[in-house]
Design a protein around this motif. Structure first.
Motif, PDB file in Angstrom:
ATOM      1  N   ILE A 238      11.166   5.584   3.540  1.00  0.00           N
ATOM      2  CA  ILE A 238       9.918   5.957   2.864  1.00  0.00           C
ATOM      3  C   ILE A 238       8.785   5.184   3.520  1.00  0.00           C
ATOM      4  O   ILE A 238       8.877   3.967   3.707  1.00  0.00           O
ATOM      5  CB  ILE A 238       9.961   5.630   1.365  1.00  0.00           C
ATOM      6  CG1 ILE A 238      11.233   6.202   0.716  1.00  0.00           C
ATOM      7  CG2 ILE A 238       8.706   6.134   0.668  1.00  0.00           C
ATOM      8  CD1 ILE A 238      11.301   7.692   0.631  1.00  0.00           C
ATOM      9  N   HIS A 239       7.715   5.877   3.859  1.00  0.00           N
ATOM     10  CA  HIS A 239       6.530   5.231   4.447  1.00  0.00           C
ATOM     11  C   HIS A 239       5.488   5.001   3.360  1.00  0.00           C
ATOM     12  O   HIS A 239       5.257   5.867   2.504  1.00  0.00           O
ATOM     13  CB  HIS A 239       5.943   6.121   5.547  1.00  0.00           C
ATOM     14  CG  HIS A 239       4.707   5.550   6.174  1.00  0.00           C
ATOM     15  ND1 HIS A 239       4.739   4.558   7.122  1.00  0.00           N
ATOM     16  CD2 HIS A 239       3.391   5.822   5.960  1.00  0.00           C
ATOM     17  CE1 HIS A 239       3.511   4.249   7.482  1.00  0.00           C
ATOM     18  NE2 HIS A 239       2.670   4.998   6.793  1.00  0.00           N
ATOM     19  N   PHE A 240       4.854   3.834   3.375  1.00  0.00           N
ATOM     20  CA  PHE A 240       3.789   3.493   2.419  1.00  0.00           C
ATOM     21  C   PHE A 240       2.506   3.138   3.172  1.00  0.00           C
ATOM     22  O   PHE A 240       2.546   2.692   4.327  1.00  0.00           O
ATOM     23  CB  PHE A 240       4.210   2.314   1.538  1.00  0.00           C
ATOM     24  CG  PHE A 240       5.327   2.624   0.590  1.00  0.00           C
ATOM     25  CD1 PHE A 240       5.065   3.183  -0.653  1.00  0.00           C
ATOM     26  CD2 PHE A 240       6.653   2.373   0.951  1.00  0.00           C
ATOM     27  CE1 PHE A 240       6.103   3.481  -1.534  1.00  0.00           C
ATOM     28  CE2 PHE A 240       7.688   2.652   0.074  1.00  0.00           C
ATOM     29  CZ  PHE A 240       7.416   3.221  -1.167  1.00  0.00           C
ATOM     30  N   SER A 241       1.387   3.313   2.493  1.00  0.00           N
ATOM     31  CA  SER A 241       0.102   3.010   3.126  1.00  0.00           C
ATOM     32  C   SER A 241      -0.187   1.514   3.145  1.00  0.00           C
ATOM     33  O   SER A 241      -0.992   1.050   3.950  1.00  0.00           O
ATOM     34  CB  SER A 241      -1.037   3.755   2.415  1.00  0.00           C
ATOM     35  OG  SER A 241      -1.092   3.379   1.043  1.00  0.00           O
ATOM     36  N   HIS A 244       1.665  -3.668  -0.393  1.00  0.00           N
ATOM     37  CA  HIS A 244       1.617  -3.870  -1.837  1.00  0.00           C
ATOM     38  C   HIS A 244       2.068  -2.618  -2.593  1.00  0.00           C
ATOM     39  O   HIS A 244       2.685  -2.723  -3.657  1.00  0.00           O
ATOM     40  CB  HIS A 244       0.213  -4.306  -2.256  1.00  0.00           C
ATOM     41  CG  HIS A 244      -0.168  -5.637  -1.670  1.00  0.00           C
ATOM     42  ND1 HIS A 244       0.442  -6.805  -2.052  1.00  0.00           N
ATOM     43  CD2 HIS A 244      -1.068  -5.979  -0.712  1.00  0.00           C
ATOM     44  CE1 HIS A 244      -0.062  -7.816  -1.370  1.00  0.00           C
ATOM     45  NE2 HIS A 244      -0.983  -7.339  -0.548  1.00  0.00           N
ATOM     46  N   ASP A 245       1.785  -1.426  -2.044  1.00  0.00           N
ATOM     47  CA  ASP A 245       2.330  -0.198  -2.645  1.00  0.00           C
ATOM     48  C   ASP A 245       3.858  -0.202  -2.571  1.00  0.00           C
ATOM     49  O   ASP A 245       4.540   0.179  -3.531  1.00  0.00           O
ATOM     50  CB  ASP A 245       1.784   1.034  -1.923  1.00  0.00           C
ATOM     51  CG  ASP A 245       0.317   1.283  -2.203  1.00  0.00           C
ATOM     52  OD1 ASP A 245      -0.204   0.763  -3.216  1.00  0.00           O
ATOM     53  OD2 ASP A 245      -0.327   2.002  -1.407  1.00  0.00           O
ATOM     54  N   GLY A 246       4.387  -0.640  -1.431  1.00  0.00           N
ATOM     55  CA  GLY A 246       5.833  -0.698  -1.274  1.00  0.00           C
ATOM     56  C   GLY A 246       6.482  -1.684  -2.224  1.00  0.00           C
ATOM     57  O   GLY A 246       7.548  -1.418  -2.786  1.00  0.00           O
ATOM     58  N   ILE A 247       5.845  -2.840  -2.414  1.00  0.00           N
ATOM     59  CA  ILE A 247       6.379  -3.834  -3.358  1.00  0.00           C
ATOM     60  C   ILE A 247       6.422  -3.257  -4.764  1.00  0.00           C
ATOM     61  O   ILE A 247       7.410  -3.435  -5.495  1.00  0.00           O
ATOM     62  CB  ILE A 247       5.527  -5.117  -3.328  1.00  0.00           C
ATOM     63  CG1 ILE A 247       5.699  -5.838  -1.983  1.00  0.00           C
ATOM     64  CG2 ILE A 247       5.915  -6.049  -4.479  1.00  0.00           C
ATOM     65  CD1 ILE A 247       4.737  -7.005  -1.790  1.00  0.00           C
ATOM     66  N   GLU A 248       5.374  -2.563  -5.145  1.00  0.00           N
ATOM     67  CA  GLU A 248       5.333  -1.988  -6.489  1.00  0.00           C
ATOM     68  C   GLU A 248       6.395  -0.911  -6.671  1.00  0.00           C
ATOM     69  O   GLU A 248       6.991  -0.788  -7.746  1.00  0.00           O
ATOM     70  CB  GLU A 248       3.943  -1.427  -6.783  1.00  0.00           C
ATOM     71  CG  GLU A 248       2.930  -2.500  -7.149  1.00  0.00           C
ATOM     72  CD  GLU A 248       3.382  -3.321  -8.352  1.00  0.00           C
ATOM     73  OE1 GLU A 248       3.567  -2.744  -9.440  1.00  0.00           O
ATOM     74  OE2 GLU A 248       3.587  -4.544  -8.191  1.00  0.00           O
ATOM     75  N   ALA A 249       6.644  -0.127  -5.623  1.00  0.00           N
ATOM     76  CA  ALA A 249       7.715   0.869  -5.706  1.00  0.00           C
ATOM     77  C   ALA A 249       9.061   0.180  -5.894  1.00  0.00           C
ATOM     78  O   ALA A 249       9.869   0.576  -6.750  1.00  0.00           O
ATOM     79  CB  ALA A 249       7.723   1.731  -4.442  1.00  0.00           C
ATOM     80  N   GLY A 250       9.308  -0.866  -5.108  1.00  0.00           N
ATOM     81  CA  GLY A 250      10.555  -1.613  -5.260  1.00  0.00           C
ATOM     82  C   GLY A 250      10.684  -2.240  -6.628  1.00  0.00           C
ATOM     83  O   GLY A 250      11.765  -2.238  -7.233  1.00  0.00           O
TER      84      GLY A 250
END
Length: 478
Positions: A238-241, A244-250
């Motif tokens: 999954i690619h994130f912008s 911090h968006d990736g951390i929140e998804a995790g």
């Protein structure tokens, strides 16, 4: 105590009587590597032709009773003992600081039992991780640990530093898998922890020895949980912008208790160094995910994971890059991609709760890249071990052109480590999540533990009354 002349020969004779003449090896420059692990500082020191503190002997027992005999001898002579497995540690935990002996446990490599009813392995501590995994796979089982050091590390080493493997998010760390252990204490006494780890029968002394890095005794037998090889493994990237968006998804995946077997979130620098370095066509912020289990359940599980990632702006890049990561996941930790001297680098990883992790990442990146700008220091991170309450950040600093002088580069290395470690502590983190403490971080242990460090130190003094067990590690006084 320093031994010379016939006192040293008497010591050697007693060791040879315990384990056999061929298993007491005098240390010369040819065995110098055995006095170190993968700690960058020690290898830099050797490359600069500085003096390496060598032990008297390398001693190679094969049985618990031989370890017991060796410990009784060293206890009587007050000789330091450094237990050693595969030497894959990076913190100097298996490094000789004050002479003594190296207790090489790699001859203790036997599997005693694979209990297919309870799924429990009983084995000696010196068995190699890859050899063990290959044998277990023949039975349709796995030790779901899979550290990057699997080709070098030993089963005992997994426990010595409370190690994590790539699938820890679902299956837990080594400390979560261990059922019980046999330990030889500094005076040679052989003891066993309780037969199961979960109970209401007083304090859990098992975890006192797990993570003690050989400072309290020598682990000589291990019972540890196994798992069946899953029917299906599914992968995604999954690619994130933004990171911090990736951390929140995790975070949402974990607080909703989805617990994929793997969540591995890479910031742009780590994507470039780790993913592109292994040949993957990737850039920016990327999350590798793996779920496993029964096929029909895994499919539903993965779809829910993807849906949550999309709510945080994630873009599904499909299965292929995730599978590519799985097949090349160890390549970054092997030559030629594994960083090494003369490149100055350090893995200043930590773990903290979700409310602190964003700030910790931003502040540590700022410290490395701004305070050490004159050295063109780089900082990059990935998040590789996730918990219901927080996540581990595996972050590194790199300096391509460090000072030439050994003492100058030693001090620079330690200064960066101290700065990064204090950012960790100030943001609810610890000194380390799965590489251990050794002598590299031992001097910061009182800052980390606070008043409880006195309690830990008192335990050490009670068990190791003569201070012979791996001296100089975990910050314990000599």
């Amino acid at each position: 105590m320093e031994l010379k002349g016939y006192s040293l020969e008497m010591f050697r004779s007693e060791l040879e009587d315990a384990v056999g003449t061929e298993n007491v090896i005098e240390v010369t420059d040819e065995q110098k590597d055995m006095a170190m692990d993968q700690n960058w500082l020690t290898h830099m020191w050797m490359k600069k032709n500085e003096e390496i503190p060598l032990p008297y002997f390398i001693v190679r027992p094969a049985l618990t009773k031989e370890v017991s005999k060796v410990m009784r001898i060293c206890y009587r002579y007050k000789i330091p003992v450094v237990p050693r497995g595969g030497g894959s540690g990076t913190q100097g935990g298996a490094t000789t600081l004050y002479g003594g002996i190296i207790l090489d446990l790699t001859r203790m490599d036997k599997i005693y039992d694979i209990d297919k009813t309870s799924l429990i392995l009983t084995a000696q501590p010196g068995i190699n991780g890859r050899v063990l995994e290959n044998e277990l796979n023949k039975h349709g089982l796995m030790l779901a640990h899979y550290p990057s050091s699997v080709d070098i590390a030993t089963l005992g080493g997994y426990l010595a530093a409370r190690g994590s493997g790539v699938m820890s998010t679902k299956y837990g760390k080594a400390e979560d898998m261990v059922i019980s252990i046999e330990v030889v204490l500094p005076d040679g006494k052989v003891v066993d922890t309780l037969p199961v780890p979960n109970h209401a029968s007083g304090p859990g002394l098992l975890q006192l020895f797990v993570g003690s890095e050989g400072t309290l005794g020598v682990i000589t037998k291990i019972r540890i949980r196994l798992d069946p090889i899953p029917e299906k493994r599914l992968f995604r990237m999954i690619h994130f912008s933004s990171i911090h968006d990736g951390i929140e998804a995790g975070r949402e995946l974990m607080i909703k208790r989805l617990n994929p077997a793997v969540i591995r979130l890479y910031d742009p620098g780590s994507t470039k160094k780790s993913l592109r370095g292994t040949g993957m066509d990737a850039e920016g912020v990327n999350m590798v995910i793996m779920v496993d289990g029964f096929a029909e359940i895994a499919e539903l599980h993965m779809q829910k994971v993807i849906d949550i990632c999309k709510t945080h702006g994630g873009t599904d890049l499909g299965e292929e890059p995730g599978e590519y990561w799985w097949n090349t996941r160890y390549d970054f930790y092997r030559p030629p991609l594994q960083p090494s001297y003369p490149l100055l680098y350090g893995t200043v990883e930590t773990i903290t709760t979700y409310d602190n992790i964003h700030k910790l990442y931003d502040e540590k990146k700022k410290v490395v890249e701004e305070k050490y700008k004159r050295w063109n220091a780089e900082y990059m991170a990935h998040f590789s071990h996730w918990y219901p309450w927080g996540t581990m950040i595996y972050d590194r600093f790199y300096i391509a052109n460090p000072p030439e002088n050994a003492k100058e580069v030693f001090q620079l290395h330690n200064q960066i480590w101290a700065d990064c470690s204090r950012v960790n502590l100030e943001n609810g983190g610890l000194l380390n999540e799965h590489h251990g403490i050794g002598f590299k971080l031992g001097w910061l242990m009182p800052e980390s533990y606070g008043g409880m460090y006195d309690v830990l130190s008192d335990i050490k003094k009670t068990i190791d009354t003569k201070g012979i067990m791996n001296p100089g590690k975990l910050g314990f006084e000599l």
